[in-house]
Design a protein around this motif. Sequence first.
Motif, PDB file in Angstrom:
ATOM      1  N   LEU A  34      47.166  32.978  29.165  1.00  0.00           N
ATOM      2  CA  LEU A  34      46.100  32.130  29.693  1.00  0.00           C
ATOM      3  C   LEU A  34      45.082  31.975  28.579  1.00  0.00           C
ATOM      4  O   LEU A  34      44.438  32.937  28.188  1.00  0.00           O
ATOM      5  CB  LEU A  34      45.475  32.792  30.931  1.00  0.00           C
ATOM      6  N   CYS A  35      44.964  30.735  28.064  1.00  0.00           N
ATOM      7  CA  CYS A  35      44.107  30.527  26.903  1.00  0.00           C
ATOM      8  C   CYS A  35      42.637  30.701  27.285  1.00  0.00           C
ATOM      9  O   CYS A  35      42.271  30.716  28.455  1.00  0.00           O
ATOM     10  CB  CYS A  35      44.353  29.152  26.288  1.00  0.00           C
ATOM     11  N   ARG A  36      41.790  30.805  26.283  1.00  0.00           N
ATOM     12  CA  ARG A  36      40.372  31.052  26.514  1.00  0.00           C
ATOM     13  C   ARG A  36      39.749  29.969  27.404  1.00  0.00           C
ATOM     14  O   ARG A  36      38.998  30.267  28.323  1.00  0.00           O
ATOM     15  CB  ARG A  36      39.639  31.110  25.175  1.00  0.00           C
ATOM     16  N   ARG A  68      45.663  27.130  41.970  1.00  0.00           N
ATOM     17  CA  ARG A  68      46.957  26.801  42.571  1.00  0.00           C
ATOM     18  C   ARG A  68      48.067  26.852  41.511  1.00  0.00           C
ATOM     19  O   ARG A  68      49.118  27.444  41.728  1.00  0.00           O
ATOM     20  CB  ARG A  68      46.882  25.402  43.203  1.00  0.00           C
ATOM     21  N   THR A  69      47.795  26.247  40.360  1.00  0.00           N
ATOM     22  CA  THR A  69      48.780  26.244  39.273  1.00  0.00           C
ATOM     23  C   THR A  69      49.183  27.672  38.885  1.00  0.00           C
ATOM     24  O   THR A  69      50.366  27.988  38.788  1.00  0.00           O
ATOM     25  CB  THR A  69      48.197  25.531  38.030  1.00  0.00           C
ATOM     26  N   LEU A  70      48.189  28.514  38.701  1.00  0.00           N
ATOM     27  CA  LEU A  70      48.481  29.877  38.242  1.00  0.00           C
ATOM     28  C   LEU A  70      49.204  30.689  39.312  1.00  0.00           C
ATOM     29  O   LEU A  70      50.121  31.455  39.008  1.00  0.00           O
ATOM     30  CB  LEU A  70      47.190  30.585  37.816  1.00  0.00           C
ATOM     31  N   LEU A  82      50.062  36.754  34.706  1.00  0.00           N
ATOM     32  CA  LEU A  82      48.875  36.119  35.296  1.00  0.00           C
ATOM     33  C   LEU A  82      48.241  36.982  36.383  1.00  0.00           C
ATOM     34  O   LEU A  82      47.201  36.629  36.933  1.00  0.00           O
ATOM     35  CB  LEU A  82      49.256  34.754  35.895  1.00  0.00           C
ATOM     36  N   ALA A  83      48.877  38.097  36.699  1.00  0.00           N
ATOM     37  CA  ALA A  83      48.363  38.933  37.785  1.00  0.00           C
ATOM     38  C   ALA A  83      46.994  39.527  37.457  1.00  0.00           C
ATOM     39  O   ALA A  83      46.176  39.732  38.347  1.00  0.00           O
ATOM     40  CB  ALA A  83      49.358  40.042  38.117  1.00  0.00           C
ATOM     41  N   ARG A  84      46.748  39.778  36.161  1.00  0.00           N
ATOM     42  CA  ARG A  84      45.444  40.367  35.833  1.00  0.00           C
ATOM     43  C   ARG A  84      44.304  39.360  35.954  1.00  0.00           C
ATOM     44  O   ARG A  84      43.328  39.632  36.659  1.00  0.00           O
ATOM     45  CB  ARG A  84      45.450  41.023  34.448  1.00  0.00           C
ATOM     46  N   LEU A 128      49.088  41.987  42.255  1.00  0.00           N
ATOM     47  CA  LEU A 128      47.719  41.496  42.071  1.00  0.00           C
ATOM     48  C   LEU A 128      46.707  42.603  42.361  1.00  0.00           C
ATOM     49  O   LEU A 128      45.701  42.735  41.653  1.00  0.00           O
ATOM     50  CB  LEU A 128      47.468  40.287  42.978  1.00  0.00           C
ATOM     51  N   LEU A 129      46.971  43.404  43.396  1.00  0.00           N
ATOM     52  CA  LEU A 129      46.075  44.512  43.726  1.00  0.00           C
ATOM     53  C   LEU A 129      46.094  45.556  42.611  1.00  0.00           C
ATOM     54  O   LEU A 129      45.043  46.046  42.191  1.00  0.00           O
ATOM     55  CB  LEU A 129      46.485  45.160  45.050  1.00  0.00           C
ATOM     56  N   ALA A 130      47.284  45.862  42.120  1.00  0.00           N
ATOM     57  CA  ALA A 130      47.394  46.870  41.062  1.00  0.00           C
ATOM     58  C   ALA A 130      46.614  46.439  39.834  1.00  0.00           C
ATOM     59  O   ALA A 130      45.866  47.219  39.241  1.00  0.00           O
ATOM     60  CB  ALA A 130      48.867  47.100  40.715  1.00  0.00           C
ATOM     61  N   ARG A 131      46.753  45.146  39.447  1.00  0.00           N
ATOM     62  CA  ARG A 131      46.032  44.642  38.269  1.00  0.00           C
ATOM     63  C   ARG A 131      44.538  44.569  38.543  1.00  0.00           C
ATOM     64  O   ARG A 131      43.732  44.567  37.619  1.00  0.00           O
ATOM     65  CB  ARG A 131      46.553  43.268  37.871  1.00  0.00           C
ATOM     66  N   GLY A 132      44.166  44.489  39.833  1.00  0.00           N
ATOM     67  CA  GLY A 132      42.755  44.467  40.205  1.00  0.00           C
ATOM     68  C   GLY A 132      42.202  45.856  40.443  1.00  0.00           C
ATOM     69  O   GLY A 132      41.079  46.005  40.929  1.00  0.00           O
ATOM     70  N   GLY A 133      42.999  46.885  40.148  1.00  0.00           N
ATOM     71  CA  GLY A 133      42.515  48.260  40.249  1.00  0.00           C
ATOM     72  C   GLY A 133      42.459  48.808  41.653  1.00  0.00           C
ATOM     73  O   GLY A 133      41.621  49.653  41.971  1.00  0.00           O
ATOM     74  N   VAL A 134      43.351  48.327  42.517  1.00  0.00           N
ATOM     75  CA  VAL A 134      43.362  48.783  43.913  1.00  0.00           C
ATOM     76  C   VAL A 134      44.679  49.503  44.189  1.00  0.00           C
ATOM     77  O   VAL A 134      45.744  49.074  43.730  1.00  0.00           O
ATOM     78  CB  VAL A 134      43.203  47.595  44.893  1.00  0.00           C
TER      79      VAL A 134
END
Length: 224
Positions: A34-36, A68-70, A82-84, A128-134
């Motif tokens: 994911l670019c800047r 939506r795209t991601l 992209l999960a992070r 997604l939760l794991a990458r979000g620290g849950v």
Amino acid sequence: MTTPDPPWQDAFLAVLGLFLPVACAGCGRADRALCRGCRQTLAAEPGRVRLVAGVRLDAAFEYGGIVRTLLLELKLRGRVDLARPLGTRFGALVRAALAEAPSDAVLLRVPPSRQGARRRGFDPVVLLLARGGVRRPRSLHRARSRSLRRARSPGSGHGQKERSGVERVAATVGTLRAVGVTGRSVVVVDDVVTTGVTMAEAVRAVRAAGGRVVRCVAVASVED
Ligand SMILES: [Zn+2]
């Protein structure tokens, strides 16, 4: 919301890109996951708050555009990188909901469809939760009786969009089951909330099992 990456990180990724070409999932630029620019676009996307079955739903993002795209790239094309970026804000909302709930609150997620889980081989919500620290959530269960559902919904041959709201609700009631939530506070999570019918069914299932849903949290919600 996100802190800018140090310059060495861009340099490192540029070098890495020589060996492992990656395209930005947001704009297709041959560069990185994911670019800047796309990360800044994502960071500027608004969140959503709505009510589902009388419970507040916090969505990290409104569903549409780059979100939506991601999410589609993640779920349909296995872009787990992209999960992070998607999970950071989602995880923060879940942690906030759990912090406000009693310490023995249960984190429950809406289970993926059987076809989706088979096709992907990974679980987007858990990732997604794991990458979000849950921590890993427990799961609601899918009820077994499919014939009963079919009998209840005369429009089951149509796609969900073609059904009336009443038909959709009738076809969804009784499809989920919660276990081990009696007397407990519950936070329910899912990736995308569209009509809210599935999330409402999750709330119903928790209540039917004697639990109390204190918050619903989603990665993205459709404008209702
Ligand atoms: Zn991009």
